[in-house]
Enzyme design. Structure first.
Site, PDB file in Angstrom:
ATOM      1  N   LYS A  97     -15.962  -1.509   3.597  1.00  0.00           N
ATOM      2  CA  LYS A  97     -15.376  -1.979   2.310  1.00  0.00           C
ATOM      3  C   LYS A  97     -16.239  -2.605   1.477  1.00  0.00           C
ATOM      4  CE  LYS A  97     -10.900  -3.427   4.415  1.00  0.00           C
ATOM      5  NZ  LYS A  97     -10.299  -4.637   4.664  1.00  0.00           N
ATOM      6  N   GLU A 153       0.873  -1.186   0.048  1.00  0.00           N
ATOM      7  CA  GLU A 153       0.172   0.034  -0.070  1.00  0.00           C
ATOM      8  C   GLU A 153       0.674   1.348  -0.096  1.00  0.00           C
ATOM      9  OE1 GLU A 153      -3.223  -0.051   2.994  1.00  0.00           O
ATOM     10  OE2 GLU A 153      -3.803  -1.938   2.352  1.00  0.00           O
TER      11      GLU A 153
HETATM   12  C1  2PG Z   1      -7.385  -3.863   5.829  1.00  0.00           C
HETATM   13  C2  2PG Z   1      -6.989  -3.604   4.306  1.00  0.00           C
HETATM   14  C3  2PG Z   1      -6.424  -2.447   4.105  1.00  0.00           C
HETATM   15  P1  2PG Z   1      -6.890  -5.739   2.841  1.00  0.00           P
HETATM   16  O1  2PG Z   1      -7.065  -4.943   6.413  1.00  0.00           O
HETATM   17  O2  2PG Z   1      -7.895  -2.889   6.182  1.00  0.00           O
HETATM   18  O3  2PG Z   1      -5.057  -2.130   4.804  1.00  0.00           O
HETATM   19  O4  2PG Z   1      -6.336  -4.718   4.130  1.00  0.00           O
HETATM   20  O5  2PG Z   1      -7.302  -5.048   1.875  1.00  0.00           O
HETATM   21  O6  2PG Z   1      -5.704  -6.672   2.502  1.00  0.00           O
HETATM   22  O7  2PG Z   1      -7.874  -6.678   3.987  1.00  0.00           O
HETATM   23 MG    MG Z   2      -7.942  -4.263   8.475  1.00  0.00          MG
END
Ligand code: 2PG
Ligand code: MG
Length: 423
Positions: free
Chosen positions: A336, A204
Protein backbone atom coordinates in the site's frame (compact mmCIF):
# COMPACT_ATOMS: atom_id res chain seq x y z
CA UNK A 1 14.41 16.60 -19.44
CA UNK A 2 10.91 17.57 -18.32
CA UNK A 3 11.04 19.75 -15.24
CA UNK A 4 8.47 20.32 -12.53
CA UNK A 5 7.08 23.83 -12.59
CA UNK A 6 4.42 23.73 -9.97
CA UNK A 7 2.97 21.46 -7.26
CA UNK A 8 -0.50 22.25 -6.02
CA UNK A 9 -2.52 20.51 -3.32
CA UNK A 10 -6.25 20.59 -2.76
CA UNK A 11 -8.74 19.04 -0.37
CA UNK A 12 -10.96 16.41 -1.95
CA UNK A 13 -13.26 13.81 -0.32
CA UNK A 14 -12.78 10.11 0.21
CA UNK A 15 -15.29 7.26 0.04
CA UNK A 16 -16.14 7.62 3.74
CA UNK A 17 -16.89 11.32 3.39
CA UNK A 18 -13.66 12.52 5.02
CA UNK A 19 -11.22 15.03 3.56
CA UNK A 20 -8.15 13.76 1.79
CA UNK A 21 -5.28 15.25 -0.20
CA UNK A 22 -5.08 15.59 -3.97
CA UNK A 23 -1.90 16.89 -5.59
CA UNK A 24 -1.53 18.19 -9.10
CA UNK A 25 1.90 18.55 -10.65
CA UNK A 26 2.44 20.78 -13.66
CA UNK A 27 5.57 20.56 -15.79
CA UNK A 28 7.28 23.45 -17.53
CA UNK A 29 5.95 21.98 -20.80
CA UNK A 30 2.36 22.20 -19.51
CA UNK A 31 1.80 18.45 -18.92
CA UNK A 32 -0.06 17.70 -15.68
CA UNK A 33 -0.78 14.68 -13.49
CA UNK A 34 -2.62 14.03 -10.24
CA UNK A 35 -2.16 11.95 -7.11
CA UNK A 36 -5.00 11.16 -4.67
CA UNK A 37 -4.19 9.95 -1.15
CA UNK A 38 -6.27 7.06 0.20
CA UNK A 39 -6.78 6.47 3.94
CA UNK A 40 -6.85 3.31 6.05
CA UNK A 41 -9.05 2.52 9.05
CA UNK A 42 -7.21 -0.52 10.38
CA UNK A 43 -3.72 0.91 10.25
CA UNK A 44 -0.41 -0.64 11.22
CA UNK A 45 1.47 1.10 14.03
CA UNK A 46 4.51 1.61 11.81
CA UNK A 47 2.71 3.17 8.83
CA UNK A 48 3.67 6.58 7.48
CA UNK A 49 1.79 9.08 9.64
CA UNK A 50 -1.20 10.90 8.16
CA UNK A 51 -1.26 14.59 8.99
CA UNK A 52 -4.72 15.72 10.16
CA UNK A 53 -5.54 19.12 11.57
CA UNK A 54 -7.07 18.07 14.88
CA UNK A 55 -9.63 20.30 16.60
CA UNK A 56 -13.38 19.98 16.35
CA UNK A 57 -14.14 20.78 12.73
CA UNK A 58 -14.61 17.63 10.61
CA UNK A 59 -13.76 15.56 13.67
CA UNK A 60 -10.21 16.86 13.47
CA UNK A 61 -9.71 15.10 10.12
CA UNK A 62 -9.24 18.10 7.86
CA UNK A 63 -5.99 18.29 5.87
CA UNK A 64 -5.17 22.02 5.78
CA UNK A 65 -1.81 21.47 7.49
CA UNK A 66 -0.82 18.87 4.90
CA UNK A 67 -1.88 21.25 2.10
CA UNK A 68 0.17 24.04 3.66
CA UNK A 69 3.20 21.76 3.72
CA UNK A 70 2.70 21.00 0.04
CA UNK A 71 2.57 24.68 -0.90
CA UNK A 72 5.26 26.05 1.40
CA UNK A 73 7.76 23.19 1.70
CA UNK A 74 7.26 20.58 -1.02
CA UNK A 75 6.48 22.79 -4.04
CA UNK A 76 9.68 24.90 -3.73
CA UNK A 77 11.81 21.78 -3.13
CA UNK A 78 10.46 19.97 -6.20
CA UNK A 79 10.52 22.93 -8.59
CA UNK A 80 12.94 22.28 -11.46
CA UNK A 81 13.36 18.55 -10.73
CA UNK A 82 13.20 16.08 -13.64
CA UNK A 83 9.81 14.36 -13.48
CA UNK A 84 11.36 11.11 -14.74
CA UNK A 85 13.62 10.84 -11.71
CA UNK A 86 11.02 9.41 -9.34
CA UNK A 87 13.68 8.23 -6.92
CA UNK A 88 15.05 11.74 -6.56
CA UNK A 89 11.56 13.16 -6.10
CA UNK A 90 10.81 10.62 -3.39
CA UNK A 91 14.24 11.17 -1.78
CA UNK A 92 13.53 14.90 -1.60
CA UNK A 93 10.18 14.19 0.09
CA UNK A 94 11.83 11.83 2.57
CA UNK A 95 14.70 14.18 3.40
CA UNK A 96 12.50 17.24 3.60
CA UNK A 97 10.35 15.41 6.11
CA UNK A 98 13.31 14.10 8.08
CA UNK A 99 11.24 12.25 10.71
CA UNK A 100 11.48 8.76 9.17
CA UNK A 101 7.68 8.44 9.49
CA UNK A 102 6.45 11.43 7.44
CA UNK A 103 5.00 12.91 10.62
CA UNK A 104 6.25 16.38 9.66
CA UNK A 105 5.09 16.70 6.04
CA UNK A 106 2.27 14.18 6.43
CA UNK A 107 2.22 10.76 4.81
CA UNK A 108 -0.95 11.89 3.02
CA UNK A 109 0.90 14.89 1.51
CA UNK A 110 3.92 12.77 0.58
CA UNK A 111 2.04 9.92 -1.04
CA UNK A 112 -0.19 12.26 -3.05
CA UNK A 113 2.96 14.01 -4.38
CA UNK A 114 4.67 10.73 -5.16
CA UNK A 115 1.59 9.42 -6.98
CA UNK A 116 1.13 12.70 -8.84
CA UNK A 117 4.76 12.53 -9.97
CA UNK A 118 4.49 9.05 -11.49
CA UNK A 119 1.23 9.94 -13.24
CA UNK A 120 2.76 13.13 -14.61
CA UNK A 121 5.87 11.27 -15.78
CA UNK A 122 3.75 8.70 -17.64
CA UNK A 123 1.68 11.48 -19.22
CA UNK A 124 4.88 13.23 -20.28
CA UNK A 125 6.14 10.00 -21.85
CA UNK A 126 2.78 9.62 -23.63
CA UNK A 127 2.28 6.18 -22.10
CA UNK A 128 -0.35 4.59 -19.91
CA UNK A 129 1.08 4.32 -16.39
CA UNK A 130 1.32 0.51 -16.41
CA UNK A 131 3.40 0.64 -19.60
CA UNK A 132 5.60 3.41 -18.25
CA UNK A 133 6.29 1.24 -15.20
CA UNK A 134 6.67 -2.06 -17.06
CA UNK A 135 9.01 -0.82 -19.79
CA UNK A 136 9.97 -3.84 -21.93
CA UNK A 137 9.03 -6.35 -19.26
CA UNK A 138 6.16 -8.68 -20.19
CA UNK A 139 3.42 -8.25 -17.61
CA UNK A 140 0.10 -9.94 -16.85
CA UNK A 141 -3.12 -8.83 -15.19
CA UNK A 142 -3.30 -9.58 -11.47
CA UNK A 143 -5.49 -12.17 -9.78
CA UNK A 144 -8.11 -10.25 -7.77
CA UNK A 145 -9.11 -10.87 -4.12
CA UNK A 146 -12.64 -9.50 -3.84
CA UNK A 147 -14.62 -8.86 -0.68
CA UNK A 148 -18.07 -10.42 -0.18
CA UNK A 149 -18.61 -9.46 3.47
CA UNK A 150 -16.88 -6.54 5.18
CA UNK A 151 -16.26 -6.65 8.92
CA UNK A 152 -13.92 -5.42 11.64
CA UNK A 153 -13.08 -1.71 11.55
CA UNK A 154 -14.98 -1.37 8.25
CA UNK A 155 -18.31 -2.37 9.75
CA UNK A 156 -18.37 -0.87 13.24
CA UNK A 157 -16.68 -4.09 14.48
CA UNK A 158 -19.95 -5.96 13.94
CA UNK A 159 -17.84 -9.10 13.50
CA UNK A 160 -14.14 -9.54 14.29
CA UNK A 161 -12.85 -10.78 10.93
CA UNK A 162 -12.29 -7.78 8.68
CA UNK A 163 -12.40 -9.03 5.08
CA UNK A 164 -14.20 -12.14 3.90
CA UNK A 165 -13.13 -12.34 0.29
CA UNK A 166 -13.13 -14.78 -2.60
CA UNK A 167 -10.55 -15.62 -5.22
CA UNK A 168 -11.93 -17.01 -8.48
CA UNK A 169 -9.30 -19.71 -8.75
CA UNK A 170 -11.03 -21.21 -11.79
CA UNK A 171 -10.99 -18.00 -13.86
CA UNK A 172 -8.98 -17.81 -17.07
CA UNK A 173 -9.20 -14.04 -17.46
CA UNK A 174 -9.67 -10.96 -15.31
CA UNK A 175 -13.12 -10.40 -16.77
CA UNK A 176 -14.14 -13.96 -15.96
CA UNK A 177 -12.87 -13.56 -12.39
CA UNK A 178 -15.14 -10.53 -12.02
CA UNK A 179 -18.16 -12.35 -13.47
CA UNK A 180 -17.63 -15.32 -11.14
CA UNK A 181 -17.18 -13.04 -8.15
CA UNK A 182 -20.27 -11.03 -9.03
CA UNK A 183 -22.28 -14.28 -9.05
CA UNK A 184 -20.99 -15.05 -5.54
CA UNK A 185 -21.59 -11.48 -4.33
CA UNK A 186 -25.22 -11.53 -5.45
CA UNK A 187 -25.72 -15.06 -4.19
CA UNK A 188 -24.52 -13.83 -0.77
CA UNK A 189 -26.91 -10.89 -0.98
CA UNK A 190 -29.83 -13.24 -1.74
CA UNK A 191 -28.97 -15.42 1.25
CA UNK A 192 -28.81 -12.40 3.56
CA UNK A 193 -32.15 -11.17 2.23
CA UNK A 194 -33.83 -14.54 2.74
CA UNK A 195 -32.59 -14.59 6.34
CA UNK A 196 -33.72 -11.03 6.97
CA UNK A 197 -30.08 -10.07 7.52
CA UNK A 198 -29.63 -7.74 4.56
CA UNK A 199 -28.51 -4.42 6.03
CA UNK A 200 -26.68 -2.64 3.23
CA UNK A 201 -22.93 -2.67 2.78
CA UNK A 202 -19.78 -1.98 4.81
CA UNK A 203 -16.99 0.50 3.99
CA UNK A 204 -15.55 -1.44 1.04
CA UNK A 205 -18.87 -2.48 -0.49
CA UNK A 206 -19.07 -6.00 0.99
CA UNK A 207 -22.41 -6.94 2.57
CA UNK A 208 -22.94 -5.77 6.14
CA UNK A 209 -21.95 -8.70 8.41
CA UNK A 210 -25.15 -9.33 10.38
CA UNK A 211 -23.84 -12.58 11.86
CA UNK A 212 -23.93 -14.04 15.35
CA UNK A 213 -20.48 -15.62 15.09
CA UNK A 214 -17.39 -15.31 12.93
CA UNK A 215 -17.90 -18.91 11.80
CA UNK A 216 -21.46 -18.13 10.70
CA UNK A 217 -19.87 -15.60 8.34
CA UNK A 218 -17.52 -18.27 6.96
CA UNK A 219 -20.34 -20.81 6.59
CA UNK A 220 -22.45 -18.23 4.77
CA UNK A 221 -19.60 -17.44 2.41
CA UNK A 222 -19.28 -21.14 1.50
CA UNK A 223 -23.07 -21.27 0.93
CA UNK A 224 -22.85 -18.18 -1.27
CA UNK A 225 -20.16 -19.84 -3.42
CA UNK A 226 -22.30 -22.97 -3.74
CA UNK A 227 -25.42 -20.90 -4.37
CA UNK A 228 -23.63 -19.26 -7.28
CA UNK A 229 -23.08 -22.73 -8.77
CA UNK A 230 -19.36 -23.07 -8.01
CA UNK A 231 -17.44 -25.80 -6.24
CA UNK A 232 -15.86 -24.16 -3.17
CA UNK A 233 -12.11 -24.54 -3.21
CA UNK A 234 -12.01 -25.64 -6.83
CA UNK A 235 -13.56 -22.83 -8.83
CA UNK A 236 -13.87 -20.21 -6.12
CA UNK A 237 -11.86 -20.18 -2.90
CA UNK A 238 -11.83 -18.03 0.23
CA UNK A 239 -9.30 -15.33 1.15
CA UNK A 240 -9.47 -13.74 4.61
CA UNK A 241 -8.02 -10.62 6.16
CA UNK A 242 -8.22 -11.34 9.87
CA UNK A 243 -6.66 -7.92 10.66
CA UNK A 244 -5.72 -9.41 14.02
CA UNK A 245 -3.89 -6.27 15.21
CA UNK A 246 -7.35 -4.76 15.66
CA UNK A 247 -8.27 -7.18 18.43
CA UNK A 248 -4.93 -8.62 19.52
CA UNK A 249 -2.08 -7.11 21.53
CA UNK A 250 0.76 -8.49 23.64
CA UNK A 251 -0.16 -12.06 22.71
CA UNK A 252 -3.77 -11.67 23.88
CA UNK A 253 -6.66 -11.89 21.42
CA UNK A 254 -10.29 -11.17 22.13
CA UNK A 255 -13.03 -12.07 19.65
CA UNK A 256 -15.70 -9.64 20.83
CA UNK A 257 -18.58 -11.23 18.91
CA UNK A 258 -18.12 -14.52 20.74
CA UNK A 259 -16.69 -13.06 23.97
CA UNK A 260 -13.80 -15.51 23.67
CA UNK A 261 -10.16 -14.95 24.59
CA UNK A 262 -7.10 -16.61 23.12
CA UNK A 263 -3.38 -16.49 23.61
CA UNK A 264 -1.15 -16.61 20.54
CA UNK A 265 -1.12 -20.43 20.38
CA UNK A 266 -4.88 -20.57 20.85
CA UNK A 267 -5.41 -18.06 18.05
CA UNK A 268 -3.13 -20.12 15.77
CA UNK A 269 -5.12 -23.25 16.59
CA UNK A 270 -8.43 -21.55 15.91
CA UNK A 271 -7.20 -20.40 12.49
CA UNK A 272 -5.61 -23.76 11.65
CA UNK A 273 -9.01 -25.30 12.39
CA UNK A 274 -10.61 -22.86 9.93
CA UNK A 275 -8.03 -23.83 7.31
CA UNK A 276 -9.10 -27.48 7.77
CA UNK A 277 -12.82 -26.76 7.55
CA UNK A 278 -13.07 -24.03 4.96
CA UNK A 279 -11.59 -23.72 1.44
CA UNK A 280 -9.20 -20.92 2.38
CA UNK A 281 -6.25 -20.21 0.07
CA UNK A 282 -5.03 -16.91 1.52
CA UNK A 283 -5.05 -15.43 5.03
CA UNK A 284 -3.86 -11.92 5.88
CA UNK A 285 -2.64 -10.65 9.26
CA UNK A 286 -3.66 -13.89 11.02
CA UNK A 287 -1.79 -12.72 14.13
CA UNK A 288 -1.18 -9.19 15.36
CA UNK A 289 1.62 -6.98 14.09
CA UNK A 290 3.42 -7.27 17.45
CA UNK A 291 3.16 -11.09 17.55
CA UNK A 292 6.12 -12.04 15.39
CA UNK A 293 6.60 -15.39 17.12
CA UNK A 294 2.96 -16.20 16.42
CA UNK A 295 3.36 -15.26 12.75
CA UNK A 296 6.47 -17.45 12.48
CA UNK A 297 4.70 -20.38 14.16
CA UNK A 298 1.62 -19.99 11.98
CA UNK A 299 3.73 -19.77 8.82
CA UNK A 300 5.60 -22.92 9.85
CA UNK A 301 2.32 -24.75 10.39
CA UNK A 302 0.41 -23.55 7.33
CA UNK A 303 2.77 -21.69 4.98
CA UNK A 304 3.24 -24.63 2.62
CA UNK A 305 -0.54 -24.89 2.09
CA UNK A 306 -1.84 -21.34 2.02
CA UNK A 307 -0.74 -17.83 1.28
CA UNK A 308 -0.02 -15.96 4.52
CA UNK A 309 -0.08 -12.24 3.89
CA UNK A 310 1.50 -9.59 6.09
CA UNK A 311 -0.15 -6.16 6.01
CA UNK A 312 0.09 -4.34 9.38
CA UNK A 313 3.18 -6.47 10.07
CA UNK A 314 5.09 -5.26 6.98
CA UNK A 315 3.54 -1.81 6.43
CA UNK A 316 5.13 -1.90 2.94
CA UNK A 317 8.61 -1.51 4.43
CA UNK A 318 11.59 -3.16 2.71
CA UNK A 319 13.59 -3.67 5.91
CA UNK A 320 10.65 -5.34 7.64
CA UNK A 321 10.30 -7.69 4.64
CA UNK A 322 14.01 -8.60 4.80
CA UNK A 323 13.78 -9.32 8.54
CA UNK A 324 10.61 -11.41 8.19
CA UNK A 325 12.11 -13.44 5.36
CA UNK A 326 15.13 -14.29 7.54
CA UNK A 327 12.83 -15.40 10.34
CA UNK A 328 10.24 -17.19 8.20
CA UNK A 329 7.20 -15.02 8.96
CA UNK A 330 4.45 -14.90 6.28
CA UNK A 331 4.98 -15.74 2.62
CA UNK A 332 3.31 -12.79 0.91
CA UNK A 333 3.39 -9.01 1.27
CA UNK A 334 0.51 -6.54 0.92
CA UNK A 335 1.66 -3.33 -0.78
CA UNK A 336 0.00 0.00 0.00
CA UNK A 337 1.68 3.20 -1.16
CA UNK A 338 0.40 5.32 1.71
CA UNK A 339 1.82 2.93 4.31
CA UNK A 340 5.26 3.59 2.86
CA UNK A 341 4.75 7.27 2.03
CA UNK A 342 6.37 7.10 -1.41
CA UNK A 343 6.19 4.86 -4.46
CA UNK A 344 9.97 4.36 -4.37
CA UNK A 345 9.67 2.83 -0.91
CA UNK A 346 6.82 0.63 -2.10
CA UNK A 347 9.01 -0.54 -4.98
CA UNK A 348 11.83 -1.39 -2.58
CA UNK A 349 9.47 -3.45 -0.44
CA UNK A 350 8.19 -5.10 -3.62
CA UNK A 351 11.66 -6.03 -4.82
CA UNK A 352 12.68 -7.44 -1.41
CA UNK A 353 9.48 -9.51 -1.41
CA UNK A 354 10.36 -10.87 -4.85
CA UNK A 355 13.94 -11.64 -3.75
CA UNK A 356 12.56 -13.58 -0.79
CA UNK A 357 10.16 -15.53 -3.03
CA UNK A 358 7.15 -13.93 -1.33
CA UNK A 359 3.86 -13.33 -3.10
CA UNK A 360 2.92 -9.69 -3.73
CA UNK A 361 -0.52 -8.09 -3.59
CA UNK A 362 -1.09 -4.44 -4.44
CA UNK A 363 -3.89 -3.14 -2.23
CA UNK A 364 -6.36 -0.28 -1.94
CA UNK A 365 -7.31 1.22 1.44
CA UNK A 366 -10.71 1.15 3.08
CA UNK A 367 -10.96 4.92 2.53
CA UNK A 368 -10.54 5.36 -1.22
CA UNK A 369 -11.17 7.70 -4.10
CA UNK A 370 -12.06 7.24 -7.75
CA UNK A 371 -8.34 6.91 -8.51
CA UNK A 372 -7.21 3.76 -10.31
CA UNK A 373 -3.45 4.14 -10.01
CA UNK A 374 -3.13 0.88 -8.05
CA UNK A 375 -4.43 -1.12 -11.01
CA UNK A 376 -1.65 0.26 -13.19
CA UNK A 377 0.83 -0.31 -10.37
CA UNK A 378 -0.17 -3.97 -9.96
CA UNK A 379 0.04 -4.53 -13.71
CA UNK A 380 3.18 -2.45 -14.35
CA UNK A 381 5.11 -4.09 -11.52
CA UNK A 382 3.74 -7.50 -12.52
CA UNK A 383 2.76 -7.97 -8.89
CA UNK A 384 0.44 -10.91 -9.53
CA UNK A 385 -2.43 -9.97 -7.20
CA UNK A 386 -4.74 -7.05 -6.50
CA UNK A 387 -6.99 -6.32 -3.52
CA UNK A 388 -9.53 -3.52 -3.91
CA UNK A 389 -12.55 -4.33 -1.73
CA UNK A 390 -15.90 -5.49 -3.06
CA UNK A 391 -18.00 -5.38 -6.24
CA UNK A 392 -20.08 -2.41 -5.11
CA UNK A 393 -19.35 1.30 -4.45
CA UNK A 394 -17.87 3.29 -7.28
CA UNK A 395 -14.47 3.83 -5.65
CA UNK A 396 -14.07 0.04 -5.94
CA UNK A 397 -15.58 -0.46 -9.40
CA UNK A 398 -13.43 2.43 -10.73
CA UNK A 399 -10.49 0.08 -10.19
CA UNK A 400 -12.03 -3.20 -11.41
CA UNK A 401 -13.38 -1.44 -14.50
CA UNK A 402 -9.98 0.04 -15.31
CA UNK A 403 -8.44 -3.45 -15.18
CA UNK A 404 -11.17 -4.68 -17.54
CA UNK A 405 -10.41 -1.82 -19.93
CA UNK A 406 -6.72 -2.73 -19.90
CA UNK A 407 -7.46 -6.41 -20.52
CA UNK A 408 -9.85 -5.50 -23.31
CA UNK A 409 -7.53 -3.13 -25.14
CA UNK A 410 -4.10 -4.76 -24.82
CA UNK A 411 -2.88 -8.30 -25.50
CA UNK A 412 -2.09 -8.98 -21.84
CA UNK A 413 -2.03 -12.33 -20.08
CA UNK A 414 -3.75 -13.09 -16.76
CA UNK A 415 -1.88 -14.43 -13.72
CA UNK A 416 -4.81 -16.50 -12.55
CA UNK A 417 -4.26 -18.94 -9.75
CA UNK A 418 -0.53 -19.11 -10.57
CA UNK A 419 -0.15 -15.89 -8.62
CA UNK A 420 -0.78 -17.92 -5.49
CA UNK A 421 2.05 -20.34 -6.25
CA UNK A 422 4.39 -18.21 -4.26
CA UNK A 423 6.67 -20.85 -2.79
C1 2PG B 1 -6.55 -3.83 4.90
C2 2PG B 1 -7.23 -2.64 4.29
C3 2PG B 1 -8.10 -3.02 3.13
P1 2PG B 1 -7.47 -0.48 5.76
O1 2PG B 1 -6.50 -3.99 6.13
O2 2PG B 1 -5.98 -4.64 4.18
O3 2PG B 1 -9.06 -3.98 3.45
O4 2PG B 1 -7.98 -1.92 5.25
O5 2PG B 1 -7.27 0.36 4.57
O6 2PG B 1 -8.52 -0.01 6.69
O7 2PG B 1 -6.16 -0.76 6.47
MG1 MG C 1 -5.21 -5.86 5.90
Amino acid sequence: MSRIKNVRGRRIWDSRGWPTVEVEIRLENGITGRGLAPAGASCGTHEAVELRDGGTSLAGRDVQKALRNIHTLIAPALAGIDIHDQQQIDRILTELDGSGTFSRLGGNAAVACSMAAINTAAADAGLPLWKYLAGDQTVALPLPQIQIFGGGAHAGRRIDIQDLMVIATGADSFQQALVMTAEVYHSAGRIMKQRGQLNGVADEGGWWPAFSSNEEALDTLVKAIEGAGFVPGEEVAIALDIAASEFGKNGHYRLALESSDYDSDGMCELLLGWLERYPIVSIEDPLAEDDEQGLIAFTKAAGSRVQIVGDDYFVTNAQRVITAAEKGACNAVLLKANQAGTLSELRQAFSEAKKAGYGTIVSARSGETEDHLIVHLALGLNAGQLKVGSMARSERTAKWNEAIRLEDSHPLGFFGVNALNHQ
